[in-house]
Design an enzyme around this catalytic site. Structure first.
Site, PDB file in Angstrom:
ATOM      1  N   GLN A 122       0.828  -1.209   0.000  1.00  0.00           N
ATOM      2  CA  GLN A 122       0.000   0.000   0.000  1.00  0.00           C
ATOM      3  C   GLN A 122       0.859   1.255   0.000  1.00  0.00           C
ATOM      4  O   GLN A 122       1.657   1.450   0.921  1.00  0.00           O
ATOM      5  CB  GLN A 122      -0.899  -0.009   1.247  1.00  0.00           C
ATOM      6  CG  GLN A 122      -1.797   1.212   1.362  1.00  0.00           C
ATOM      7  CD  GLN A 122      -2.463   1.313   2.731  1.00  0.00           C
ATOM      8  OE1 GLN A 122      -1.835   0.995   3.744  1.00  0.00           O
ATOM      9  NE2 GLN A 122      -3.697   1.761   2.764  1.00  0.00           N
ATOM     10  N   GLY A 123       0.723   2.076  -1.008  1.00  0.00           N
ATOM     11  CA  GLY A 123       1.525   3.308  -1.086  1.00  0.00           C
ATOM     12  C   GLY A 123       0.713   4.539  -0.747  1.00  0.00           C
ATOM     13  O   GLY A 123       0.318   5.288  -1.634  1.00  0.00           O
ATOM     14  N   TYR A 124       0.442   4.729   0.514  1.00  0.00           N
ATOM     15  CA  TYR A 124      -0.315   5.909   0.955  1.00  0.00           C
ATOM     16  C   TYR A 124       0.628   6.935   1.589  1.00  0.00           C
ATOM     17  O   TYR A 124       0.789   8.041   1.109  1.00  0.00           O
ATOM     18  CB  TYR A 124      -1.369   5.511   1.991  1.00  0.00           C
ATOM     19  CG  TYR A 124      -2.687   5.003   1.432  1.00  0.00           C
ATOM     20  CD1 TYR A 124      -2.777   4.438   0.158  1.00  0.00           C
ATOM     21  CD2 TYR A 124      -3.854   5.065   2.192  1.00  0.00           C
ATOM     22  CE1 TYR A 124      -3.990   3.969  -0.337  1.00  0.00           C
ATOM     23  CE2 TYR A 124      -5.073   4.601   1.708  1.00  0.00           C
ATOM     24  CZ  TYR A 124      -5.138   4.049   0.443  1.00  0.00           C
ATOM     25  OH  TYR A 124      -6.334   3.578  -0.014  1.00  0.00           O
ATOM     26  N   SER A 125       1.223   6.549   2.738  1.00  0.00           N
ATOM     27  CA  SER A 125       1.988   7.505   3.553  1.00  0.00           C
ATOM     28  C   SER A 125       3.211   8.012   2.821  1.00  0.00           C
ATOM     29  O   SER A 125       3.825   7.314   2.012  1.00  0.00           O
ATOM     30  CB  SER A 125       2.442   6.845   4.846  1.00  0.00           C
ATOM     31  OG  SER A 125       1.347   6.559   5.662  1.00  0.00           O
TER      32      SER A 125
ATOM     33  N   GLU B 291     -13.839  -1.564   5.438  1.00  0.00           N
ATOM     34  CA  GLU B 291     -13.284  -2.764   6.057  1.00  0.00           C
ATOM     35  C   GLU B 291     -13.577  -2.757   7.554  1.00  0.00           C
ATOM     36  O   GLU B 291     -12.694  -2.548   8.380  1.00  0.00           O
ATOM     37  CB  GLU B 291     -11.788  -2.855   5.767  1.00  0.00           C
ATOM     38  CG  GLU B 291     -11.124  -4.175   6.161  1.00  0.00           C
ATOM     39  CD  GLU B 291     -11.939  -5.418   5.837  1.00  0.00           C
ATOM     40  OE1 GLU B 291     -11.963  -6.312   6.685  1.00  0.00           O
ATOM     41  OE2 GLU B 291     -12.572  -5.519   4.776  1.00  0.00           O
TER      42      GLU B 291
ATOM     43  N   SER C 211      -3.610   7.296  12.794  1.00  0.00           N
ATOM     44  CA  SER C 211      -3.270   7.265  14.226  1.00  0.00           C
ATOM     45  C   SER C 211      -4.535   7.432  15.067  1.00  0.00           C
ATOM     46  O   SER C 211      -5.555   7.923  14.593  1.00  0.00           O
ATOM     47  CB  SER C 211      -2.300   8.393  14.553  1.00  0.00           C
ATOM     48  OG  SER C 211      -2.974   9.639  14.501  1.00  0.00           O
ATOM     49  N   ASN C 212      -4.450   7.033  16.323  1.00  0.00           N
ATOM     50  CA  ASN C 212      -5.612   7.177  17.197  1.00  0.00           C
ATOM     51  C   ASN C 212      -5.988   8.640  17.386  1.00  0.00           C
ATOM     52  O   ASN C 212      -7.144   8.945  17.673  1.00  0.00           O
ATOM     53  CB  ASN C 212      -5.355   6.479  18.539  1.00  0.00           C
ATOM     54  CG  ASN C 212      -5.541   4.971  18.424  1.00  0.00           C
ATOM     55  OD1 ASN C 212      -5.737   4.452  17.324  1.00  0.00           O
ATOM     56  ND2 ASN C 212      -5.487   4.266  19.543  1.00  0.00           N
TER      57      ASN C 212
END
Lengths: 394, 357, 394, 357
Positions: A126-129, A244, A378-379
């Protein structure tokens, strides 16, 4: 209101259990139980076993090779797998790209890519960040400029889990440079064997090497590898975030970790008695079990649609589940006392003190799982989402 | 009442800080802490040359310190630099040897490394679970048993072993070469060892060593508290700096109030940890030593963990990487609690005193 | 570094202790210990006793009738008083207005008002908060318009503690209506017996009535009752915030509350044993004691100037001390178990279950002391102050 | 698996909510909850007329419910309205009377109030500390002892008293007029009483009542959990609304991220409390009842307290005032934990099972 499983669901659970008993190799279960990393071949082995039974892509419709399970069945499957210490299904192709293709892909894309996910021809990452866009995806800078029949992609992705094994990456890239930042993003499928793709492992604090940086320099991506419309990438990313839900809490793994902890506390001794015979430790375990029991129900309530459809629901689940898992990991680490110190893999493990081998990595797992509240949104980001849902725009 | 450090201790801290900044920058630490022998023997020699061990021992025994605040000064410096040199085991061995007649010069100058072999796998800090037995053989003694997690045991030439003879807990000296030693590195850097004793020849050092071992344990626990305070200082500094400079959503993340408030809570925890460590240092050598040290270790254990966890969380992904210093500080801060009695063990000791005393 | 008290300080402690033994009426100490409210006459009685000895205004210089104590001596005095269950000195005149007058008042103001604080002629209350300006003092709206030799004051103050007893109020009022809001505030001394002053008690959740609303309608305040320059009120308020450091943590009271809690846990039984004999409860008490012991040192370090002079120092102390006090109060409430339920003052207290009379108000005290983290600058405001000190302007 | 409430229970909740909104607005609650008899006898009659007690009893005993989800439905409504009517004591008395032959009509229609007198001042929930003794006198029984904190004891005409005869814990009925009763109001509203028994005449209801008393206790604890969930819902609603509307520093305080994140944590705690209460309701009447109820009461006790404390804190000064509803919700949420075993007591019961079972 009825929390009992139906007879059909109970039968399904028995079927899953029998399958795991017969087909999950002990060798893999032992490694999973001890929190050791699996090799690429081992992960592929497990995918192939599940695929042979038609159970690899739990969330896909029958039409595309999924089992067509209900949310509760998927939950039962996940819980049984985790309890049996089955390897986690690598989510990038099966749980992330698959649903995106099914919802947004062209007929040709679905026909080409979906079977390859199932039969293991492609390994996806997965290439998100990006270094400058961790939680703030809108500010991502990897650029894709369209030229003739392809995009020329330049930029850098990071925190790319298991990219070392991947031959394909789905990525968010910037295709428009003016206007609202969210509205200039597209979703591309990038061949990792293309010229200009370079990966560099990132070692994590526990000593593990599961994440990577990926550098993209003048990488050519055919236009037909774009999913959805150009500049529609943000919509796809948000869809995936909300989609999901079954697995967002990773409940099966939390349950399995709790069971391991309970066993460990029966075994590790303090002042001559097992930890679980100390009222303070036992009460701490009991408090965790209460939260776990509640979270099971919270998860099932959400799965059953009781809790609304907003993004706040998976966000709350993710926060509580990750924190609970981290608390369990922390107690397991503490349970080992001074024996938690050895660096896994250093020194003659089998000769070391009175630590059951399946717990020897407790400290490493604790440190590695600090990531749970950071990666995948992140939370803090999750709390922002829930707060906006509760308070509205202020 | 006076909170100003003495001039001597201020100079000691300065000297150590300068040496460690020079000889132990983070990259060097990273290179040595996780590879056998899990420290830097040359730096060890140089540190001993600077008198780091002599500062832990009173003049009467050849040093120039030995008080609680000397220990705190040394270990706060080590904590700031995240230094994995085996100073803790040397301190504990020296505390155990101080009441004996044994000359300490070779220990103080770093040429002979000695480690204390105390616990045997039970996570508690009571000595009741020590089962290693000493028996007379010929004119001397032999020991049998298994000692777990001996800090510094990986480099020690001599092991001071707690073992029972008749109903008494004695202290014995064993030559490291005579025991089976399993050396290993630790997850937060530095080394340790486990030893197996099978009728291993030993020399009796102290016949009734219960009080001396208690003192060594407590001096070590104080040292760990001071080390934690030094590491907390750096972890909070790094986190503050990260919050000031890292930008997300078009602004420094330190401008987000939720993170600000959490940072403040860490700063308060750090001040509390510093204070209770001062109290323990002041109590060393007084009748209040046990209680004060347990209070410090209990409070510091929890504070260190919370600071570590939050420091990683606020650093985001960066905090998870091996290359960034913060994760290593965090590991040390968490794992300190596993050494010489965790917060639970020390709270239990304090709690027992409410009823017992 | 030396934590021991000097011989002189030890002698001082003995002197204070002897004074309390001889002069603190049992009657008052018993009420204080049980957390009961004192009448106005009782508070005045205790002020008079202290004043007779010259110890009422602990923080004032000798020149104005203070004892000229060092910070450590003041701390010792406060701790001994609290341990002996002496009434708290009402702070508004002695600890708040007094230092302000000494620093900012004219010679005439000092000569007139300071002695009246000491001899009890005036009872002061503090007029800072307003319904729309709780934590955000800069936005206060009470207006003072200058006419001839007086200000005409209109507005409303709230959360005014003990205003029911007061004949005087020092207040922040707005005297300029343009420019930066902080720069238009003045500090006035308002005669509560003036026409146009009306007070209304605010009952608190514990049933107590110590706070008030004060309505000001065309109240005339002579210009000579302004302290400092016109529009300098913000400077004075900030001075006061940083000044009163000795007592910010209320350490003596926290210590006294802890000692009561320890005694209570020795007395209340659960499952046939005193609470303190249960390892879990005892460990909880021990954890509190560790924080308390640390806070004593933190407080003394700050008093000795080790910790810098920024406002962050008292802010951190206030946060930790209030939270610790609240934790102690909460444990005391829990220690009572079901016996915490009775509303104090309702029903025949002396006949009720096995609760020691000095603990009968534990639940009420717990609820009342939720105010500690709200009033006098909420802990959220304190965290903002510390954060700005740590991070600077971002 | 199905999380949809039955149509009957949905209607019951609607009916109760509507009745309470109408008859028990906050100002009315404030007027009656803190003044003798600490509830509203007219509203009590009306509630019983609506069948609030019949919902707690199965058809076989004259009601139309009696399952865990019936109890949860009723008490969640009561919690939302912060209603101080003595429904909890009626529930517990009914659970104790259900296995007896006694007709329940006068209890169900509200005309005869009955309360259960169980504990005697020890904070635990074990029955081992019950010391009240029953002795035969003439053809009947007399009881001697002291019962502490009897919920609903202030208005009960009949007291069901747990007392020992020989080595057995029995259940006895005492006419309230025959005992010395000390009635009082509670800090969170509503009433209770303590009773003194001195050879007080009594009728034996159940000779060996241990199991029945355990069931009554657990049904009561489930009811408290459900009441807490209702009160949490309202407390979080009020707090959210306050954050949206209260302005400081020129903006709604709900725009401050530190408060936002804390509000979210409360919402998560509330969801967890709701879930564990559902689990306990589902387990009522099954072999898992004791464990599930203890889990619920343990989790809810902590969550309720944190929500209460934070709700007050986020309301600032307003949260401290008697006039604002939030403080009263907060008090109820905190004091719920003091009833029928606090979080500690129930955790201890769960913890003991790890070793025992």
């Amino acid at each position: 209101m009825d929390l009992r499983l139906t007879a059909q669901e109970e039968a399904f659970r028995a079927e899953v259990r029998a399958f795991l008993r017969d087909h999950l190799p002990d060798r893999l279960a032992r490694k999973v139980r001890a929190g050791e990393s699996l090799s690429k071949a081992e992960m592929e082995e497990w995918h192939a076993i599940l695929n042979a039974r038609g159970w690899l892509a739990a969330g896909w419709p029958r039409e595309w090779g999924g089992p067509g399970w209900s949310a509760v069945e998927r939950y039962i499957f996940e819980e049984e797998c985790a309890r049996a210490h089955a390897p986690r299904v690598v989510p990038f192709g099966v749980s992330m790209l698959g649903p995106v293709l099914i919802a947004f892909g062209t007929e040709a894309q679905k026909r080409h890519w979906l079977p390859r996910i199932l039969n293991g021809q492609d390994w996806w990452c997965q290439g998100y960040s990006e270094p400058g866009a961790g939680s703030d995806l809108a500010s991502l800078r990897t650029r894709a400029v369209r030229e003739d029949g392809h995009y020329l992609v330049n930029g850098q992705k990071t925190w790319t889990t298991l990219a070392q094994h991947a031959n394909m990456m789905f990525a968010l890239v910037r295709t428009r440079f003016e206007g609202k930042p969210q509205e200039g993003i597209s979703f591309l499928l990038i061949d990792m064997t293309s010229p200009g793709v370079e990966r560099r492992p990132i070692r994590t604090i526990d000593g593990g090497q599961e994440i990577n940086e990926v550098f993209l320099t003048d990488v050519r991506v055919p236009v037909e590898n774009r999913v959805g419309e150009e500049n529609q990438g943000w919509t796809i990313a948000k869809y995936l975030l909300g989609h999901e839900r079954t697995n967002i809490a990773g409940m099966g793994f939390v349950i399995a970790a709790f069971e391991e902890l309970r066993a460990l506390m029966g075994r590790m001794r303090r002042d001559g008695r097992p930890l679980i015979a100390h009222p303070r430790f036992a009460a701490r375990l009991a408090a965790i079990e209460c939260e776990l029991e509640a979270l099971k129900i919270t998860n099932l309530r959400m799965l059953s649609g009781h809790g609304g459809q907003s993004l706040a629901v998976p966000a709350m689940l993710k926060i509580r589940a990750t924190v609970l898992r981290q608390q369990i990991d922390s107690l397991a680490r503490q349970a080992l006392g001074p024996a938690a110190a050895p660096f896994p893999g250093e020194g003659p493990r089998d000769n070391l003190a009175l630590v059951p081998p399946e717990a020897a990595r407790a400290a490493a797992i604790y440190f590695n799982n600090r990531k749970l509240s950071i990666f995948g949104g992140s939370n803090e980001i999750q709390r922002n989402i829930v707060a906006q849902d509760m308070l509205g725009r202020l | 009442m006076d909170f100003t450090p003495t001039e001597d201790r201020r100079l000691l801290a300065e000297t150590l800080d300068r040496f460690l900044a020079d000889r132990y920058p983070f990259q060097h630490r990273l290179a040595v802490a996780y590879r056998e022998p899990w420290h830097d023997p040359a730096a060890w020699g140089a540190l001993c040359g600077l008198g780091i061990l002599s500062a832990l021992v009173p003049e009467a025994r050849g040093g120039f310190g030995g008080q609680g605040f000397d220990i705190a000064t040394v270990f706060e410096s080590l904590g700031r630099a995240l230094c994995p040199e085996p100073v803790l085991p040397a301190l504990m061995a020296l505390r155990a040897l101080m009441p004996t007649g044994r000359a300490l010069d070779d220990v103080l100058d770093g040429s002979r490394q000695v480690a204390l072999a105390l616990f045997e796998g039970d996570g508690g800090i009571g000595f009741g679970q020590i089962a290693t037995r000493a028996e007379r053989r010929g004119g001397g003694w032999v020991l049998s048993g298994r000692k777990a997690v001996i800090y510094g045991g990986h480099v020690a030439a001599e092991l001071l072993v707690a073992a029972r003879h008749d109903d008494t807990l004695g202290l014995f000296s064993v030559s490291a070469g005579d025991a089976r030693r399993l050396a290993y590195g630790m997850i937060d850097g530095g080394g340790a060892a486990e030893i197996l004793l099978e009728a291993t020849p030993a020399e009796l050092m102290i016949a009734d060593a219960e009080a001396v071992l208690g003192d060594a344990l407590e001096a070590g626990a104080l040292a760990l508290c001071a080390e934690a305070v030094g590491a907390m200082d750096r972890a909070i500094e790094m986190t503050t700096e990260y919050l000031r400079t890292r930008r997300q959503f078009g602004r420094p993340i330190g401008s987000f109030q939720a993170l600000q408030h959490r940072l403040v809570d860490l700063a308060i925890e750090r001040e509390q940890a510093r204070s209770i460590t001062i109290a323990a240092a002041a109590a060393l050598g007084t009748e209040g030593q046990s209680r004060a040290v347990s209070m410090a270790k209990a409070l510091v254990g929890g504070a260190a963990r919370r600071i570590a966890e939050e420091a990683i969380q606020m650093h985001g992904g960066i905090g998870m990487t091996w290359e960034a210093a913060i994760g290593h500080y965090a590991k040390r801060l968490v794992m300190l609690d596993h050494q010489l009695g965790d917060a639970d063990a020390h709270l239990d000791r304090l709690a027992a005193a409410y009823c017992g005393g």
